[in-house]
Design a protein around this motif. Structure first.
Motif, mmCIF file in Angstrom:
data_model
loop_
_atom_site.group_PDB
_atom_site.id
_atom_site.type_symbol
_atom_site.label_atom_id
_atom_site.label_comp_id
_atom_site.label_asym_id
_atom_site.label_seq_id
_atom_site.Cartn_x
_atom_site.Cartn_y
_atom_site.Cartn_z
ATOM 1 N N GLU A 1 -13.541 -7.287 -6.040
ATOM 2 C CA GLU A 1 -12.122 -7.548 -5.818
ATOM 3 C C GLU A 1 -11.865 -8.227 -4.470
ATOM 4 O O GLU A 1 -10.714 -8.442 -4.084
ATOM 5 N N HIS B 1 -10.993 1.393 7.707
ATOM 6 C CA HIS B 1 -11.141 2.107 6.425
ATOM 7 C C HIS B 1 -10.384 1.350 5.343
ATOM 8 O O HIS B 1 -9.341 0.735 5.600
ATOM 9 N N GLY B 2 -10.915 1.424 4.157
ATOM 10 C CA GLY B 2 -10.302 0.772 3.022
ATOM 11 C C GLY B 2 -11.302 0.704 1.888
ATOM 12 O O GLY B 2 -12.433 1.222 1.988
ATOM 13 N N PRO B 3 -10.965 0.049 0.787
ATOM 14 C CA PRO B 3 -11.861 0.005 -0.365
ATOM 15 C C PRO B 3 -13.080 -0.883 -0.130
ATOM 16 O O PRO B 3 -12.972 -1.950 0.485
ATOM 17 N N TYR B 4 -14.224 -0.413 -0.595
ATOM 18 C CA TYR B 4 -15.406 -1.274 -0.651
ATOM 19 C C TYR B 4 -15.576 -1.673 -2.108
ATOM 20 O O TYR B 4 -16.247 -1.001 -2.903
ATOM 21 N N ARG B 5 -14.930 -2.746 -2.487
ATOM 22 C CA ARG B 5 -14.973 -3.262 -3.865
ATOM 23 C C ARG B 5 -15.183 -4.771 -3.801
ATOM 24 O O ARG B 5 -14.221 -5.560 -3.907
ATOM 25 N N ASN C 1 -5.028 -5.172 4.236
ATOM 26 C CA ASN C 1 -5.522 -4.333 3.151
ATOM 27 C C ASN C 1 -6.213 -3.051 3.608
ATOM 28 O O ASN C 1 -6.631 -2.255 2.762
ATOM 29 N N HIS D 1 -12.829 -6.966 -1.452
ATOM 30 C CA HIS D 1 -12.684 -6.017 -0.341
ATOM 31 C C HIS D 1 -14.048 -5.478 0.075
ATOM 32 O O HIS D 1 -14.835 -5.023 -0.757
ATOM 33 N N THR E 1 -6.576 0.774 4.993
ATOM 34 C CA THR E 1 -5.792 2.003 4.816
ATOM 35 C C THR E 1 -5.751 2.835 6.092
ATOM 36 O O THR E 1 -4.943 3.751 6.211
#
Length: 697
Positions: free
Chosen positions: A86, A79-83, A32, A88, A34
Motif C-alpha cells: 500500500e 509509528h504507522g503501518p508497515y504495508r 500517514n 507504507h 500514527t
C-alpha cells in the motif's frame, strides 16, 4: 537531559529543530504516521530520552522543550503501518534523520539493520525488520545558524557578465600542498585559492552537491565512494566531510570570503531523488517518515517506485508539503547561508506532475517564479532525466538558464572536423537561438560548456578516443559512450612533440570558441590547467587522485591562454549580449548585427551552408541595438573558426577612418597586428579574431 525539561505543545512552524534562545521547538511532517517519537542523545551517542511529540496540526507533528541548546543531538522514530503493498513502510525500530536537520554528525555505517525489511527473507521487502538501527545512524544536530555577516550582500553579477567555474568542494584543493584543511570549505576559500580564482577571472563558482549525502552500499563494499555527491539525504545540512571542525559557520565563512573577492557561490542541488534508493534501499529518513508522501510510487503497485531519475526513487514534488520542504531548503541556503543561485540536477523530473510528462508550468516552477527570495537568484536547469520525454533543452521557463549539451557536442565535433558541423557551430556561437530564442528568453539562457564533471575533462577530450573506467568496478561499461573526442594519434599520455602541440592547439581552439560565443560560459575546474582523469569519463566513485585536481602538472601556457580569453570576453561586450543577434532576414529591428562571410569576402548563401565539407566559419558581430554597455571604440568583431586547412580570407572593408586589428590567433598564442589590405592567411585548425579600431593614429 534533566527530568526537569518538560515537553510542551510548541508550534507547527517553522518545520525542523529551531532554537529560540530558551529552548528548542521540534516540528516534522508526516501525513500517514500514527505516532511520532523524538529521541535525544548525549555527546557519547547514548539515548537519554524518548518522548512523543504531543501535538499535530494538520500533518505537522510538533513539541517544545525548554532548556535545550544548540549542539543537542536527536532523531525520530515514526509509528504507522508497515504495508509496502500500500506504499507504507513505517518501522519504529529505525532511527530517522530529520529532513530539516541543519547538521548531521556523520554518515550511516552500513549494516543490515539500516534496512526496514529482513534482508534475505523469502518475501524480500515485505517482512519488517525489528533490529534497532540507531547504532549505525548519524544524529541530527540542533543548530543556531546565526552568523555575523558584516556588510556581506548579494553580488547579483549580471548574467551577461558571468563566467561560471564548476568545481568539487573537496577535489579542487586536495592536491595543493600549501593549504591547511585541504578538501574543506575553509581551504576552498583560503587566500591562495581566492587569489588564484580572482586572477583567472571567473565570476561564480558552482559547487557539486554540498548537501549531506550517502555513499551507496554497493560502492562501500567495493571500497569506493560517492565522490560527486548526487545522493542527498539532508537538504539543509552541509556535507560533514567538507567541514574541518563540524561547524556550519565554516560554509558561511566560505561564502562571505568568496563574496569579498567578487565571486558568487552557486550550488548544484539534488531535489529529484534521495539516497534511499528503491524498495530494497535503506530506511534513513523520508521512507520511514512517510514513504507514500515523499516519493512517487507506481499507481498500480505502490510497493514500487517511479524511477524517472535512474537512481531508484523520485521525490514527489506534487505533494504540497514535499514541495514546501524543497522551497524551504532553497530559501534557507539563500537567506541563511547567502548563496547566489542553484543548478538543479535532473531538473526535468521537477517539472513532472500528476504522473504526466514535463510541464514548464509545473507547480515547482511556478513556486520559484513567484517567490520573492528565489526569483532574484541565478537558476540553472540540467534539462533532462531518463523518464519519457525527459530531454527538454530549451523548454524551461524564464528566469531559468540551462546546461546546453548540444553546445558541448557541436564544438567537439566541429574541431574534430566532422562533416556538416559548420551550420550547427554557427547556431551555437550565437546563443543556440533555435532552442532559446522564444518566450522572452535571453541568449544568456544557454549555459555553454565544453566539459563538466560528468564526462571527459578538456585534456582527456583531446587525449582519448575511448573511456577508461575500469577503476569504477563496472568492467568499463559505465559512462557516456558518445564523447566526440579525438586522441590526435595516440591513446592517452605521450611524449610525441607534434601530438602534444596538436592537443594544445585543439584545447585553445575550443576554449576560444567558448569565450567567443553568445550565452553564459562555464568552465570545468582544472581544464584551465590541463587536468586529466586518465580517460575516466564517469569518475563519480573516485574520491582519490583520479578526480582530485592535479596542481603538480600545471599547464602554465594554457592557463595563461584561458585567463587571456576570459579577459578578452570581459573587455568586449559584443561577445556577451543578452539580446540575440540577427542577420537581416531575422532582424527584429531592421538593423543587422550579425554577418556570415565566405573566405572570398562574399556573404554566405544557403548553398554554402549546405556544403558538408564546409569547415571554416567566419562571423562578424556588430553592436546590437539596445545594448547599453558597449564600448564606444568597439563597433565590430570579426572571428574566423577554421577546422580545415590554411585559408586565404578576405576581411570585410572597414568603415572610413577605421581599420582591423588582428588580436587573437590560436596557432600563435596571440597577435596584435594591423590588417592594411583586408586579406590574411588563416592557419589551419585555428581561431582568429579581428577588432575594428576607430583610431587611425
Amino acid at each position: 537531559m534533566s527530568l526537569d525539561h518538560v515537553m510542551t505543545e510548541g508550534r507547527a512552524a517553522p518545520i525542523g529543530a529551531t532554537f529560540d534562545g530558551d529552548g528548542v521547538n521540534f516540528a516534522i511532517f508526516s501525513e500517514n504516521a500514527t505516532r511520532m517519537v523524538l529521541c535525544l542523545y548525549d555527546e557519547g551517542g547514548r539515548e537519554t530520552l524518548q518522548i512523543d511529540l504531543p501535538e499535530r496540526d494538520g500533518d505537522v507533528w510538533h513539541g517544545y522543550i525548554s532548556g535545550l541548546r544548540p549542539g543537542q543531538k536527536y532523531g525520530y522514530r515514526a509509528h504507522g503501518p508497515y504495508r509496502p503493498e500500500e506504499g507504507h513502510r513505517f518501522n519504529p525500530h529505525k532511527l530517522l534523520m530529520d529532513p530539516y536537520a541543519k547538521r548531521l554528525t556523520g554518515h550511516p555505517t552500513w549494516h543490515d539493520a539500516l534496512q526496514g525489511y529482513k534482508v534475505g527473507h523469502k518475501d524480500a521487502d515485505l517482512a519488517m525488520d525489528t533490529r534497532d538501527s540507531a547504532p549505525y545512524m548519524p544524529r541530527s544536530v540542533v543548530e543556531d545558524p546565526a552568523f555575523s555577516w558584516g556588510d556581506d550582500t548579494p553580488l547579483r553579477t549580471p548574467i551577461q557578465q558571468s563566467v561560471i567555474y564548476e568545481a568539487h568542494a573537496k577535489g579542487l584543493t586536495m592536491r595543493r600542498g600549501d593549504l591547511d584543511d585541504a578538501g574543506t570549505f575553509l581551504a576552498l576559500s583560503s587566500d591562495r585559492m581566492l587569489d588564484y580564482l580572482s586572477d583567472l577571472g571567473i565570476t561564480a563558482i558552482e559547487l557539486l552537491p554540498v548537501h549531506a549525502y550517502l555513499t551507496d552500499r554497493f560502492l562501500h563494499e567495493k571500497n569506493l565512494s560517492n565522490y560527486w555527491g548526487y545522493q542527498s539525504i539532508g537538504f539543509f545540512a552541509p556535507e560533514p566531510k567538507y567541514m574541518a571542525r563540524a561547524e556550519i559557520s565554516e560554509f558561511q565563512q566560505m561564502v562571505a570570503r568568496f563574496h569579498s573577492a567578487g565571486i558568487e557561490v552557486l550550488l548544484d542541488v539534488v531535489y529529484n531523488h534521495t539516497g534511499e534508493g528503491n524498495e530494497l534501499g535503506p530506511t534513513l529518513a523520508f521512507r520511514g517518515l512517510d514513504n507514500a508522501s515523499y516519493y512517487r510510487l507506481q499507481p498500480d503497485n505502490p510497493r514500487f517506485y517511479v524511477n524517472d531519475t535512474g537512481t531508484g526513487n523520485t521525490v514527489n514534488v506534487d505533494h504540497p508539503m514535499v514541495l514546501r520542504m524543497i522551497m524551504d531548503s532553497l530559501r534557507y541556503w539563500v537567506e541563511t547561508m547567502h548563496v547566489d543561485g542553484f543548478r538543479f540536477d535532473l531538473c526535468s523530473t521537477l517539472g513532472r506532475q500528476n504522473e504526466g510528462g514535463f510541464d514548464r508550468g509545473a507547480a515547482f516552477f511556478d513556486a520559484i517564479r513567484q517567490d520573492p527570495v528565489l526569483c532574484d537568484v541565478k537558476l540553472i536547469a540540467e534539462p533532462w532525466d531518463i523518464g519519457p520525454g525527459g530531454y527538454q533543452l530549451g523548454a524551461f521557463p524564464p528566469p531559468f538558464m540551462e546546461w546546453n549539451d548540444k553546445y558541448r557536442d557541436t564544438v567537439r565535433r566541429f574541431w574534430r572536423a566532422d562533416p556538416g558541423e559548420a551550420p550547427a557551430l554557427a547556431d551555437r556561437l550565437t546563443g543556440s537561438a533555435l532552442q532559446f530564442d522564444h518566450s522572452g528568453r535571453p541568449a544568456t539562457a544557454s549555459v555553454n560548456l565544453l566539459t563538466a564533471h560528468d564526462g571527459f575533462t578538456l585534456m582527456d577530450t583531446v587525449s582519448y578516443n575511448e573511456k577508461h573506467n575500469l577503476a569504477n568496478g563496472e568492467d568499463g561499461k559505465d559512462g557516456h559512450g558518445e564523447n566526440y573526442s579525438d586522441n590526435m594519434g595516440v591513446e592517452g599520455e605521450t611524449d610525441d612533440h607534434d601530438i602534444l602541440a596538436a592537443r594544445a592547439r585543439r584545447r585553445r581552439n575550443m576554449m576560444a570558441t567558448l569565450m567567443l560565443s553568445q550565452g553564459t560560459p562555464m568552465i570545468l575546474a582544472g581544464d584551465e590547467m590541463g587536468n586529466s582523469q586518465g580517460g575516466n569519463n564517469n569518475a563519480y566513485s573516485q574520491d582519490n587522485e583520479i578526480s582530485w585536481i592535479d596542481w603538480d602538472s600545471f599547464d602554465h601556457d594554457f592557463h595563461d591562454f584561458t585567463r587571456m580569453m576570459i579577459k578578452f570576453r570581459k573587455d568586449h561586450p559584443l561577445l556577451r549580449q543578452k539580446l540575440f543577434l540577427h542577420s537581416r532576414e531575422r532582424s527584429v529591428d531592421g538593423i543587422e548585427d550579425l554577418f556570415w562571410w565566405r573566405p572570398d569576402g562574399k556573404p554566405m548563401s544557403d548553398e554554402d551552408w549546405g556544403n558538408p565539407d564546409l569547415c571554416c566559419v567566419a562571423m562578424e558581430l556588430r553592436m546590437a541595438s539596445g545594448t547599453p554597455d558597449y564600448a564606444e571604440t568597439e563597433t565590430a568583431i570579426f572571428a574566423v573558426f577554421n577546422a580545415g586547412h590554411a585559408t586565404e580570407m578576405v576581411i570585410p572593408d572597414p568603415p572610413q577612418g577605421t581599420h582591423w586589428v588582428w588580436r587573437i590567433d590560436t596557432s600563435r598564442h596571440g597577435k596584435h597586428t594591423d590588417v592594411p589590405d583586408g586579406r590574411v592567411t588563416i592557419s589551419g585548425a585555428s581561431v582568429s579574431v579581428f577588432l575594428l579600431d576607430i583610431h587611425t593614429g
